[in-house]
Design an enzyme around this catalytic site. Structure first.
Site, short mmCIF file in Angstrom:
data_model
loop_
_atom_site.label_atom_id
_atom_site.label_comp_id
_atom_site.label_asym_id
_atom_site.label_seq_id
_atom_site.Cartn_x
_atom_site.Cartn_y
_atom_site.Cartn_z
N LYS A 41 0.83 -1.20 0.00
CA LYS A 41 0.00 0.00 0.00
C LYS A 41 0.87 1.25 0.00
O LYS A 41 0.42 2.34 -0.33
CB LYS A 41 -0.87 0.04 1.27
N GLY A 42 2.12 1.08 0.41
CA GLY A 42 2.98 2.22 0.69
C GLY A 42 3.17 3.22 -0.44
O GLY A 42 3.28 4.41 -0.20
N GLU A 97 7.74 2.47 -6.17
CA GLU A 97 7.83 2.04 -4.77
C GLU A 97 7.87 3.24 -3.83
O GLU A 97 8.21 4.34 -4.23
CB GLU A 97 9.12 1.21 -4.57
N ASP A 98 7.52 2.99 -2.59
CA ASP A 98 7.58 4.04 -1.58
C ASP A 98 9.01 4.27 -1.11
O ASP A 98 9.50 5.39 -1.07
CB ASP A 98 6.68 3.70 -0.38
N ASP A 101 14.79 -0.09 1.14
CA ASP A 101 15.44 -0.26 2.44
C ASP A 101 16.53 -1.33 2.25
O ASP A 101 17.61 -1.02 1.77
CB ASP A 101 14.33 -0.65 3.43
N PHE A 150 13.30 5.53 10.64
CA PHE A 150 12.01 4.97 10.24
C PHE A 150 11.03 6.12 9.97
O PHE A 150 10.73 6.91 10.85
CB PHE A 150 11.46 4.03 11.31
N ASP A 157 3.58 3.74 6.48
CA ASP A 157 2.89 3.53 7.75
C ASP A 157 3.80 3.06 8.87
O ASP A 157 4.93 2.60 8.64
CB ASP A 157 1.81 2.45 7.57
N ARG A 163 -0.46 6.81 7.12
CA ARG A 163 -0.32 6.82 5.66
C ARG A 163 -0.90 8.10 5.06
O ARG A 163 -0.51 8.52 3.97
CB ARG A 163 -1.08 5.63 5.05
P1 IMP Z 1 12.96 -3.66 1.56
O1 IMP Z 1 12.44 -4.92 0.94
O2 IMP Z 1 13.73 -3.94 2.81
O3 IMP Z 1 13.73 -2.76 0.62
O4 IMP Z 1 11.70 -2.90 2.14
C1 IMP Z 1 10.87 -2.19 1.40
C2 IMP Z 1 9.55 -1.99 2.11
O5 IMP Z 1 9.68 -1.90 3.53
C3 IMP Z 1 8.97 -0.68 1.70
O6 IMP Z 1 8.24 -0.81 0.51
C4 IMP Z 1 8.15 -0.28 2.89
O7 IMP Z 1 6.84 -0.79 2.77
C5 IMP Z 1 8.86 -0.89 4.08
N1 IMP Z 1 9.71 0.10 4.77
C6 IMP Z 1 11.05 0.18 4.76
N2 IMP Z 1 11.50 1.23 5.47
C7 IMP Z 1 10.41 1.86 5.95
C8 IMP Z 1 10.21 3.04 6.75
O8 IMP Z 1 11.13 3.77 7.17
N3 IMP Z 1 8.90 3.36 7.02
C9 IMP Z 1 7.85 2.62 6.59
N4 IMP Z 1 7.99 1.53 5.83
C10 IMP Z 1 9.26 1.14 5.51
MG MG Z 2 6.27 -1.10 0.14
#
Ligand code: IMP
Ligand code: MG
Length: 174
Positions: A41-42, A97-98, A101, A150, A157, A163
């Site tokens: 949803k991000g 993507e939002d 990470d 974070f 969220d 959100r």
């Molecule tokens: P990755 O797979 O570790 O790159 O994570 C990506 C997903 O983790 C993002 O699409 C977000 O939904 C969530 N995420 C990572 N960091 C944050 C943050 O600081 N706040 C909220 N959601 C996060």
């Molecule tokens: Mg996401």
């Protein structure tokens, strides 16, 4: 324990950057149809604001993945929890993507679209946390690189809250 939100990126800054990204994408995809894939949803808020700023043809689709539980740490394993409505074969895919990470989600998605025989696959992320990367991903468009904190708001969220905030902020527990 209560939470307060410290503003990191105000609405005006996000809006300005989204216009810039929209202009760049419009130029890069001139004469093509962007198959914009919003990762729920991000990315929902960012992806729709971005779509409004793209001047070439745009087709919008949604998919959802999960790599996080209720907490703030990635589990590493990525699963599709909502499939696309359309077939990406032969399309020019722009994954929106939002935040990147660990990179696990986007690494998984890039492979997924290659297997589905997309014509091209590019990535656009609103935020990037380069310090947290576990796997290499090639990002084509980045809104903002941010430090390892974070963040919430603009679609992001913390346990499904915040959100709807029109800015990006940091959750402070006090
Ligand atoms: P990755 O797979 O570790 O790159 O994570 C990506 C997903 O983790 C993002 O699409 C977000 O939904 C969530 N995420 C990572 N960091 C944050 C943050 O600081 N706040 C909220 N959601 C996060
Ligand atoms: Mg996401």
């Amino acid at each position: 324990m209560s939470e307060t939100i410290r503003v990191m990126l105000p609405e005006e800054e996000l809006d300005k950057r989204i216009r810039e990204l929209g202009a760049k994408i419009s130029k890069d995809y001139e004469g093509k149809t962007v198959y914009l894939v919003c990762i729920l949803k991000g990315a929902a808020v960012f992806a729709m604001e971005l779509a409004k700023r793209i001047t070439t043809d745009v087709v919008i689709d949604f998919m959802a993945t999960s790599s996080y539980g209720a907490g703030t740490v990635s589990s590493g394993e990525v699963k599709i929890t909502k499939e696309l409505d359309m077939d990406p074969a032969g399309r020019d895919v722009l994954i929106v993507e939002d935040i990147i990470d660990s990179g696990n989600t986007l690494n998984f998605l890039q492979e997924y679209f290659k297997e589905k025989k997309a014509n091209s696959v590019k990535l656009c992320t609103m935020l990037d946390k380069p310090d947290r990367r576990e796997v290499d991903v090639n990002v084509d468009y980045t809104g903002f690189s941010i430090p390892d904190e974070f963040v919430v708001g603009y679609g992001l969220d913390y346990d499904q809250k915040y959100r709807n905030l029109p800015y990006i902020g940091v959750v402070e527990l006090d």
